[in-house]
Design an enzyme around this catalytic site. Structure first.
Site, mmCIF file in Angstrom:
data_model
loop_
_atom_site.group_PDB
_atom_site.id
_atom_site.type_symbol
_atom_site.label_atom_id
_atom_site.label_comp_id
_atom_site.label_asym_id
_atom_site.label_seq_id
_atom_site.Cartn_x
_atom_site.Cartn_y
_atom_site.Cartn_z
ATOM 1 C CG ASP A 1 -2.187 -0.675 1.004
ATOM 2 O OD1 ASP A 1 -2.673 -0.578 -0.133
ATOM 3 O OD2 ASP A 1 -2.710 -1.296 1.945
ATOM 4 C CG ASP B 1 -7.621 22.323 7.235
ATOM 5 O OD1 ASP B 1 -7.952 21.294 7.850
ATOM 6 O OD2 ASP B 1 -7.376 22.343 6.015
ATOM 7 C CD GLU C 1 -4.070 16.107 3.870
ATOM 8 O OE1 GLU C 1 -4.726 16.301 4.927
ATOM 9 O OE2 GLU C 1 -4.038 14.998 3.294
ATOM 10 C CB THR D 1 -18.213 19.679 2.909
ATOM 11 O OG1 THR D 1 -18.389 20.358 1.664
ATOM 12 C CG2 THR D 1 -18.550 20.596 4.061
ATOM 13 C CB ALA D 2 -17.197 14.990 0.694
ATOM 14 N NE ARG E 1 -13.257 17.302 -4.926
ATOM 15 C CZ ARG E 1 -12.937 17.253 -6.208
ATOM 16 N NH1 ARG E 1 -13.810 17.650 -7.117
ATOM 17 N NH2 ARG E 1 -11.753 16.850 -6.586
ATOM 18 C CG MET E 2 -14.043 25.236 -1.500
ATOM 19 S SD MET E 2 -14.052 26.472 -2.798
ATOM 20 C CE MET E 2 -15.751 26.929 -2.833
ATOM 21 C CB SER E 3 -11.374 24.468 4.031
ATOM 22 O OG SER E 3 -9.996 24.411 3.758
ATOM 23 C CE LYS F 1 -6.124 23.997 2.734
ATOM 24 N NZ LYS F 1 -6.902 24.143 3.968
#
Lengths: 608, 713
Positions: B338, B375, B379, B407-408, B411-413, B425
């Site tokens: 993996d 955040d 990452e 959030t999915a 897809r940004m915060s 971003k």
């Protein structure tokens, strides 16, 4: 002198190697059934084809076919007095001799406890001998083909009857025709006539009859050229005449001797390469080929070096020996013994040991033939093996013991396959993987089958030799006392078990006709013992490897990688070489020491 | 899940201390147990299982009877009776050494298992009755499926899976790792092991193994029963050794009558009155020859090698289901690794900021950091950290700012300042859409920059200030230390290494190149993994993989060598044939090496054992015929003193080589990651040629010693 000695053996090895490349291509082509048969031949082939066979069916066919062959052979010999082509009225052979001969020819051994010219009619020679010369030779080759098909995971092992047909019709008949014509041209007889009565040049050379007339000489003839070609090509070795390839009709000239010798080499040589071609592993078979060639060259060089280039020790000087023997009657348990020296005899020995040789073939021809005939399990002889210098006689024995220096057609490669399996299994683990051959993992079942075959050969040689050495069966049969007599017995069983058929002459094994008033005293014991040895040593080593190949072929094939043991490298060649040397030494070193080596170091002549 | 994996990733797996240490080779206590056991193993019904040594035992008894006969009948033997007694003692010692080798391997294995078993001691379990009520029961009474509550400071009563709660757990009793680990319900790190201690919080565990059925129990059974449970290769080898024994019986038995034949004709030849007799017809001497020839060396050590292999697995904190699995590991063609957690550290981190148009890298960094201030993902933290270390400042977000979390769906915060300034971003597509919606312009060079980052195996994030694209953040995978060397080692063994990742193929290709793997399986799903394994197996390849999650279970079940992490789910452990107590994904490499070492040791000692025989022949055969065929003395190439000293020397060498090789059998022949050809050449030279030569030296040495001390006549 150098060229005179070495030209013949190396010309033979080189020619056989050169012939093997194109011939193996043809063999693979025929055995893979890629030819288009003539209508008539195609019809026969279709008729005998009983369909695809698995290993059990193939083996059953092989056994049934051989049983029929045995019965047929027995009938032909047993009915000899009532059959045609028997003008001089040859009568019935002793039953034990018939059993021995039938077992012998059926198993491609051709050990002869009779002399063809004295005991067989031309009818028997043709229908018993020549039939077997073709068919018994075809069986080994067919078995090898089945093994190859098994190893390459074919859906079936082919059809036994079709294989035998292919071998006989497309391989043996054409090649035998060529060789028979050569022998015919060189002077071998080819006739249905049986005997010639001729007056000798010197009147009464053979004495006179009661009424004072000079006795004529009886010269036995027959279909010798045809017989001879297949005798050699099929590595059969059973001669038309008792004298085999030393007889001027079987082997008239030095040139015929070259072709005689070459004939027994070409199929065993080619089959190794056929193995590689059919498996698509040409490099692998080249490695095997080189290993076999090295061994064969070694046996030839050994025999020539110790026989052609050394004097006969029976004529040379031997020093006095002193040693202690155990004697519990004496206080320290030892008794000193001294043997006196033996003086040399005034004999010119610059041509080496000439006893029992046919000089018309060349000085090294006898030694060369002697080594090659046992390497390829042919068993024909053009010189007396019994008369080789003792240490030189080790080489033919080694050839029969290891039985894979090319070996017989098919069976030599099969024996080699077993050494490969054992070698890979024992040493192959040292690469850190479960041992595998051609990508197939070698498991218990395969190893078991390989070991059975490895076991049967020493069992069939050592046990009977031991038994006969300690009993009157052996003691009354040998013609020389001491280690030489032991060698005679050892050689006879080695020859029988290796399905070779050559003999260390001098052993009293001939019963002759059933009404013979003076048969060799222990002939019946030898007939039966060697007959059984030949049968056991023939069929187990054919059947077990076919089963083994089928089991291996049924396994999943693992891919080739950096971590896989490669079978086409010099390293593998060394591994194979070492496996054969070590296993061979472990099995046969003691008897080699008691036989030829003891004779070599001991006093000659010994007693008698 | 994220916290957990982050936590685990901070522990470099290679520095984990091992709980089960290789005990010193000849620990006095273990030796004592083995010593006793070695005598017990003389029982014919036990000895019978080792056919080679059984033959020696029969020979020992026969020789003993022979000695009795001499002693009782007052018959004068050929040579002094002390010779026969010495032979018999050494036969006995040969068997004893063989038994001792097996016994010590077993004892060492048991000692290690014993220390594991200590963690199995009974504890009190709090079994859930109904609703919130619990009852106290002994851990030994727990059944599969029982629920137990474990709280701070309590020992987990049995193997199981957390179905409720999160806890810090001290697993040092099992793994030797002192740092506590987090286990939580759901996800792939829900497995707990009996004997480990909960350091904080409360969890509810569902017991998955009843007593006597846990992995540990299986391992204990395996070590204890190692002699009985032979692997296929060991069975095949035993067969070959038995066959060799049979072959040498075939060689030795007729030697009696052949010697008799020689005695007969020599009696006639010499004309002596009393029939000549030699050692060739002496039964104990022939037994000595047989004992020397049959493969006693490997026959004695075979069981020990197998047990020691299992033992080495245990020392590596691997609990194997069967010896077969360990052995099979040596045959592995392909290893599936993996990416995350095995090749790379768990998480990606920001490595650099790439500006677009008028902005500088510092601007990008600052805005990205602001967007990540709240955040908590690894990452996000890595972006903050990178900005702070690059510029040696910290950032501050104006008060009353609103944070927008990831959030999915979006897809940004980012963050919304009180003045309405939007900083975002996120994934490139999401940000581009966001900028377009705000009527911003997308710079032309952006596409190229995104591609550049992706091709390097990094993940690009876009940073936007309102409707302006500021720049990009490159998030890169970080390779684990020394992973390249480890993968190279696998490749040198001839094993293909395949990386499995959920990443797209660009990223996958870049990391694959960095790590030096042969190939990769990108955008892998459990179904795709399973498909890949089946496909490779169809071509005959043997695959090894390691997994932890429930969704790994089908692939684990399909793989030939499957290792589950101890921290993984019960489903994964059930499907695998080995469990790694350290949960170290690079353990596969060690397992493969252990498997290979096992086979190499077996092969090396077999080759050695058989090659030894040649020298023994040269010692014994001239001795057999010394008084019958004296000219055979030329074969006495070692110039051994006398027939009896020659035979004794061979027998003694044959016996002594067994204890001398016990350390090699237990430790294993050193494995080198070379290609098969080089390895074969090396080992053939070492063990084949060595085995051929060494006994010549050894036998001569023993003979010289015996002569020097006047022990032989």
């Amino acid at each position: 002198m150098f060229i005179q000695t070495w030209l013949l053996p190396f010309a033979l090895l080189a020619t056989a190697t050169l012939v093997a490349f194109p011939l193996s291509r043809y063999l693979a082509w025929v055995m893979d059934g890629k030819y288009r048969p003539l209508p008539v031949l195609g019809w026969v082939e279709k008729t005998i084809n009983t369909g695809s066979q698995n290993w059990k069916q193939y083996v059953s066919s092989l056994l049934i076919f051989n049983t029929v062959l045995f019965i047929f052979g027995y009938l032909v010999l047993a009915l000899q007095p009532w059959m045609p082509l028997n003008p001089d009225g040859k009568t019935l052979l002793a039953p034990s001799a018939i059993f021995n001969s039938v077992a012998s020819f059926m198993t491609n051994t051709d050990l002869q406890h009779y002399a063809g010219d004295q005991h067989l009619s031309n009818f028997s020679q043709i229908f018993f001998c020549i039939t077997n010369l073709f068919i018994s030779a075809a069986i080994g080759l067919s078995a090898l083909t089945a093994i190859i098909r098994g190893l390459r995971s074919d859906t079936s092992l082919g059809n036994f009857f079709v294989d035998v047909w292919r071998v006989v019709v497309y391989l043996f008949v054409p090649v035998a025709l060529i060789f028979a014509l050569i022998f015919l041209q060189q002077g071998s007889p080819m006739t249905f006539k049986s005997v010639y009565q001729v007056q000798t040049l010197e009147q009464s050379a053979l004495g006179t009859t009661d009424n004072g007339q000079a006795k004529p000489q009886t010269i036995v003839v027959g279909p010798v050229a045809a017989f001879e070609a297949m005798k050699m090509l099929g590595t059969n070795g059973g001669g038309f005449y008792g004298m085999n390839s030393a007889h001027p009709f079987e082997n008239p000239t030095a040139l015929s001797n070259f072709f005689n010798t070459l004939a027994m080499m070409i199929f065993p040589f080619s089959l190794v390469l056929m193995y590689g071609r059919m498996l698509g592993k040409m490099r692998h078979s080249m490695v095997i080929f080189v290993v076999m060639l090295l061994f064969m060259s070694f046996t030839v060089i050994w025999t020539i070096y110790f026989d052609t280039l050394k004097p006969n020790p029976a004529f040379t000087q031997h020093n006095a020996t002193q040693f202690n023997i155990f004697n519990s009657a004496l206080p320290n348990g030892k008794q000193a013994i001294s043997l006196s020296a033996i003086a040399s005899l005034p004999v010119d020995q610059h041509l080496g040991n000439l006893e029992g040789k046919e000089i018309r073939f060349g000085t090294s021809a006898g030694a060369t033939f002697g080594a090659l005939t046992t390497d390829v399990t042919c068993g024909a002889v053009n010189a007396e093996a019994d008369s080789l210098n003792p240490i030189a006689a080790l080489s033919p024995m080694v050839g029969m013991w290891l039985n894979c220096f090319f070996g017989g057609k098919g069976v030599g490669m099969i024996n080699m396959l077993l050494y490969i399996i054992i070698g890979i299994f024992l040493a192959g683990m040292m690469v850190g993987r479960t041992p595998e051959y051609l990508g197939k993992k070698i498991g218990s079942r395969e190893v078991k089958l390989a070991i059975i075959v490895l076991l049967i050969h020493p069992l069939m040689i050592l046990m009977p030799t031991g038994l006969f050495a300690a009993t009157s069966w052996g003691m009354n049969a040998i013609s020389n006392p001491g280690a030489h007599g032991f060698s005679q017995m050892l050689y006879q069983f080695s020859s029988a078990s290796a399905n070779n058929g050559s003999a260390f002459d001098g052993l009293g094994v001939t019963y002759g006709f059933y009404n013979n008033p003076h048969p060799a005293p222990e002939a019946i014991a030898w007939d039966i013992a060697t007959g059984l040895v030949m049968i056991f040593s023939r069929f187990l080593p054919l059947i077990a490897p076919i089963a083994m190949a089928a089991f291996l072929g049924a396994k999943k094939s693992s891919p080739f990688g950096l971590g896989t043991l490669r079978v086409d490298t010099v390293t593998f060649g060394i591994l194979l070489f070492a496996t054969i040397v070590i296993i061979g030494a472990l099995l046969f070193l003691p008897v080699a020491v008691i036989g030829p080596i003891a004779e070599h170091f001991g006093p000659i002549p010994f007693g008698g | 899940m994220d916290n957990n994996s982050e936590f685990l990733a901070t522990i470099p797996p290679q520095i984990l201390p091992r709980r089960v240490r290789a005990s010193a080779l000849f620990d006095a206590k273990i030796a004592k147990i083995a010593f006793k056991q070695a005598f017990v193993m003389f029982r014919p019904d036990i000895q019978w299982k080792n056919p080679v040594m059984f033959v020696v035992e029969v020979g020992t008894v026969l020789t003993f009877l022979f000695i009795l006969q001499i002693a009782l009948t007052n018959e004068k033997p050929l040579v002094p009776i002390t010779y026969f007694i010495a032979l018999d003692i050494w036969f006995f010692l040969t068997i004893f050494f063989a038994n001792f080798a097996t016994a010590i391997a077993e004892a060492r294995g048991k000692a290690q298992v014993e220390s594991l078993r200590k963690t199995r001691e009974e504890t009190i379990a709090y079994r859930v009755k109904q609703g919130e009520k619990t009852e106290e029961v002994s851990s030994s009474l727990l059944q599969r499926g029982d629920l137990v509550v474990v709280q701070t400071g309590q020992t987990i009563p049995g193997d199981g899976e957390i179905i409720e709660g999160v806890a810090y757990i001290d697993e040092s009793a099992i793994t030797g790792e002192s740092a506590p680990v987090i286990r939580e319900a759901g996800g792939d790190r829900s497995g707990v092991t009996g004997g480990t201690i909960v350091l904080s919080d409360r969890i509810v565990v569902q017991i998955t193994g009843s007593k006597g059925d846990s992995f540990l129990d299986r391992m204990i059974a395996l070590v204890e029963g190692a002699v009985r449970q032979r692997s296929p290769n060991e069975i095949a080898l035993t067969l070959v050794l038995s066959a060799f024994t049979l072959i040498f019986l075939i060689v030795v038995i007729p030697l009696w009558s052949m010697s008799y034949n020689a005695e007969q004709y020599m009696t006639t030849y010499l004309g002596v009155k009393e029939p000549l007799r030699g050692l060739g017809t002496d039964i104990p001497t022939l037994i000595a020859l047989l004992v020397c020839l049959i493969p006693t060396t490997i026959g004695a050590l075979l069981a020990a090698i197998g047990i020691a292999g299992m033992d080495r697995a245990l020392q590596a904190n691997i609990i194997a289901n069967s010896g077969k699995a360990v052995e099979l590991a040596g045959d592995v063609d392909i290893v599936l690794l993996d990416k995350t957690g095995t090749i790379t550290l768990g998480n990606r981190s920001a490595t650099h900021f790439v500006p677009v148009s008028k902005y500088s890298a510092k601007d990008v960094g600052e805005l990205a950091a602001l967007a990540s201030a709240a955040d908590n993902t690894p990452e996000g933290k890595s972006i903050l950290k990178l900005y702070e270390t690059q510029n040696a400042t910290t950032i501050s977000v104006p008060e009353n700012s609103t944070f927008i979390s990831f959030t999915a769906h979006t897809r940004m915060s980012g963050v919304v300042f009180p003045d309405g300034r939007h900083i975002r971003k996120g994934a490139p597509e999401a940000i581009i859409q966001f900028v377009r919606e705000n009527k911003g312009v997308i710079p032309n060079e952006l596409d190229g920059l995104i591609q550049d980052i992706a091709k390097k195996g990094a993940t690009p994030l876009l940073v936007a200030d309102g409707n302006m694209i500021v720049g990009l953040v490159a998030l890169s995978d970080i390779l684990k230390p020394r992973i390249y060397e480890r993968i190279t080692r696998l490749r040198n063994m001839g094993i293909r290494v395949i990386m499995i990742t959920g990443d797209n193929k660009y990223t996958a290709a870049a990391i694959a190149a960095l790590a030096g793997v042969d190939d990769y399986l990108a955008e892998a799903t459990p179904a795709k993994k399973l498909e890949y394994i089946k496909q490779e197996q169809a071509t005959g390849k043997i695959l090894a993989m390691m997994g932890d999650g429930t969704n790994d279970a089908p692939a684990l079940a399909q793989a030939d060598v499957a290792i589950a992490m101890n921290a993984g789910t019960e489903a994964a452990k059930e499907a695998a044939n080995m469990v790694d107590l350290d949960s170290d994904p690079t353990k596969l490499i060690e397992v493969v090496e252990i498997g290979k070492q096992l086979l190499i040791t077996r092969g090396a000692l077999t080759t050695f054992s058989i090659a030894n025989d040649v020298a023994k022949y040269f010692a014994i055969i001239p001795a057999l015929f010394a008084s019958t065929l004296p000219w055979l003395a030329v074969l006495n190439v070692m110039h051994l003193h006398s027939p009896t000293s020659a035979i004794l020397s061979a027998v003694i060498f044959n016996a002594l080589i067994i204890p001398l090789l016990i350390p090699i059998a237990l430790k294993g022949v050193r494995y080198r990651a070379l290609g098969a050809d080089a390895l074969l050449r090396r080992n053939l030279f070492l063990w084949g040629l060595g085995g051929l030569i060494l006994p010549f030296i050894g036998i001569k040495l023993i003979d010289t010693i015996m002569v020097t001390f006047n022990w032989v006549s």
